[in-house]
Design an enzyme around this catalytic site. Structure first.
Site, PDB file in Angstrom:
ATOM      1  N   GLU A  33       0.817  -1.210   0.000  1.00 17.75           N
ATOM      2  CA  GLU A  33       0.000   0.000   0.000  1.00 17.75           C
ATOM      3  C   GLU A  33       0.855   1.267   0.000  1.00 17.75           C
ATOM      4  O   GLU A  33       0.512   2.260  -0.652  1.00 17.75           O
ATOM      5  CB  GLU A  33      -0.958  -0.001   1.200  1.00 17.75           C
ATOM      6  CG  GLU A  33      -2.079  -1.015   1.099  1.00 17.75           C
ATOM      7  CD  GLU A  33      -2.976  -0.791  -0.103  1.00 17.75           C
ATOM      8  OE1 GLU A  33      -3.104   0.365  -0.553  1.00 17.75           O
ATOM      9  OE2 GLU A  33      -3.547  -1.771  -0.608  1.00 17.75           O
ATOM     10  N   TYR A 116      -7.190   6.159   3.927  1.00 10.81           N
ATOM     11  CA  TYR A 116      -7.297   5.134   2.886  1.00 10.81           C
ATOM     12  C   TYR A 116      -6.421   3.924   3.225  1.00 10.81           C
ATOM     13  O   TYR A 116      -6.875   2.773   3.196  1.00 10.81           O
ATOM     14  CB  TYR A 116      -6.893   5.675   1.511  1.00 10.81           C
ATOM     15  CG  TYR A 116      -6.506   4.544   0.584  1.00 10.81           C
ATOM     16  CD1 TYR A 116      -7.480   3.735   0.023  1.00 10.81           C
ATOM     17  CD2 TYR A 116      -5.164   4.223   0.360  1.00 10.81           C
ATOM     18  CE1 TYR A 116      -7.136   2.642  -0.766  1.00 10.81           C
ATOM     19  CE2 TYR A 116      -4.812   3.138  -0.422  1.00 10.81           C
ATOM     20  CZ  TYR A 116      -5.803   2.361  -0.979  1.00 10.81           C
ATOM     21  OH  TYR A 116      -5.460   1.265  -1.730  1.00 10.81           O
ATOM     22  N   ASP A 134     -10.056   6.036  -2.453  1.00  8.41           N
ATOM     23  CA  ASP A 134      -8.920   6.599  -3.179  1.00  8.41           C
ATOM     24  C   ASP A 134      -9.419   7.201  -4.480  1.00  8.41           C
ATOM     25  O   ASP A 134     -10.634   7.324  -4.703  1.00  8.41           O
ATOM     26  CB  ASP A 134      -7.847   5.527  -3.424  1.00  8.41           C
ATOM     27  CG  ASP A 134      -8.281   4.465  -4.430  1.00  8.41           C
ATOM     28  OD1 ASP A 134      -9.483   4.423  -4.806  1.00  8.41           O
ATOM     29  OD2 ASP A 134      -7.431   3.671  -4.871  1.00  8.41           O
TER      30      ASP A 134
END
Length: 347
Positions: A33, A116, A134
């Site tokens: 991520e 997020y 996102d």
């Protein structure tokens, strides 16, 4: 319209096989991520594989030298992500016994982790019911539901966050989050959405009002700053002068000495400028060559760069030191410099 079920069915048929989707290891998911922030999947995947191979556990990352981490990160840009990742790894080792936290609020409090990323890790690794939001999700929701509130406004963020959470399949949050992001990334894309084969074509408000390319809507327009940099590759006995940046977007990376102008100048006017003469005051040099002006585009600035190759006898400059050309690959450097050094076969 059963929004989430439709998405999940689409995902089952159309999903890409990506390495971080085959694990529930929160450390690996976190690495993926962070890498994928501001980075396309096709570019980020090889970096992810290199990182988990080099640092297979969080304590390995925590104990690594920052220079090695930045070198591995080289080319991805937004280097604060790598520095924050290193800081967070050390924090987890010291404060959580090297075990990644499994609660949303604790994950959100980690440096470099926003709402997020916290939602993504929480749902993918621990099955917690937090909806991701996102750029891809903004685009899908704004089009399907016809929302023209600016996504970069406080009201817009609240509206979209509440909508995403209300639509989330609480029993399958990881699957739901993967599905909506994949749909936005590969189907409901920014420039060429595949509307003809969209499972929401009947219900999509943007499609049925001919406003697909007007959504999502942003309030602010990014101002791009132009910078004109002249880099000096100063050679002396198979060594060049390098210095480590201690601030800015390239903090922790190594770069060449340089002078900067506010506008484009010819090579002749640069050589005759006061900045050039001040830089080389009382220094004997032999100018070998200069490159053509090239442009390096970052999200917030465009760098117009020219490289000058010079031979010198000696040169002392604060925060810079001579480095053997054979050792250059040990140093993390900006992509701009990496590209030039490869063009002249120094690395």
């Amino acid at each position: 319209m059963d929004f989430s079920s439709t998405l999940i069915k689409w995902y089952a048929i159309n999903k890409r096989e990506l390495p971080w989707r085959n694990t529930k290891n929160p450390y690996f998911i976190w690495i993926s991520e962070i890498i994928l922030q501001q980075t396309r999947v096709i570019q980020g995947e090889p970096y992810y594989l290199k990182f988990i191979e080099t640092f297979p556990t969080i304590d390995k990352l925590a104990s690594a030298d920052e220079k090695k981490i930045l070198r591995l990160w080289q080319g991805l840009g937004y280097y604060s992500r790598a520095r924050n990742m290193h800081f967070t790894a050390k924090f987890i080792v010291e404060n959580h016994s090297a075990k990644f936290p499994n609660e949303y609020d604790k994950i959100l409090n980690l440096k470099g982790v926003g709402t997020y990323t916290a939602a993504a890790i929480s749902s993918f690794a621990f099955g917690l019911p937090y909806a991701v939001l996102d750029g891809n999700v903004f685009r899908v929701l704004s089009r399907v539901f016809g929302i023209d509130i600016p996504i970069d406004s406080t009201l817009g963020k609240k509206k979209f966050s509440a909508l995403a959470q209300s639509l989330l399949d609480k029993k399958r949050p990881a699957l739901n989050n993967q599905a909506i992001m994949e749909f936005g990334a590969t189907h409901c894309t920014h420039k060429l959405p595949k509307c003809a084969s969209c499972p929401f074509i009947v219900d999509c408000i943007a499609y049925n009002t001919n406003s697909v390319h007007n959504l999502p809507f942003k309030l602010k327009k990014l101002r791009i700053k132009k910078r004109y940099l002249n880099y000096f590759l100063l050679q002396n006995c198979n060594r060049i002068l390098l210095g480590k940046r201690d601030s800015g977007i390239w903090q922790g990376l190594y770069e060449l000495p340089h002078i900067e102008f506010t506008k484009s100048k010819s090579a002749e006017s640069i050589i005759n400028s006061r900045k050039w003469n001040d830089f080389f005051e009382n220094i004997n040099y032999n100018l070998i060559s200069s490159s053509q002006l090239s442009i390096h585009k970052l999200s917030h600035q465009h760098i117009y760069a020219r490289f000058w190759i010079l031979e010198i006898n000696e040169f002392k400059l604060k925060k810079y030191e001579f480095v053997s050309i054979s050792k250059l690959t040990d140093f993390p450097i900006p992509r701009l410099l990496d590209k030039f050094l490869k063009e002249i076969n120094l690395i």
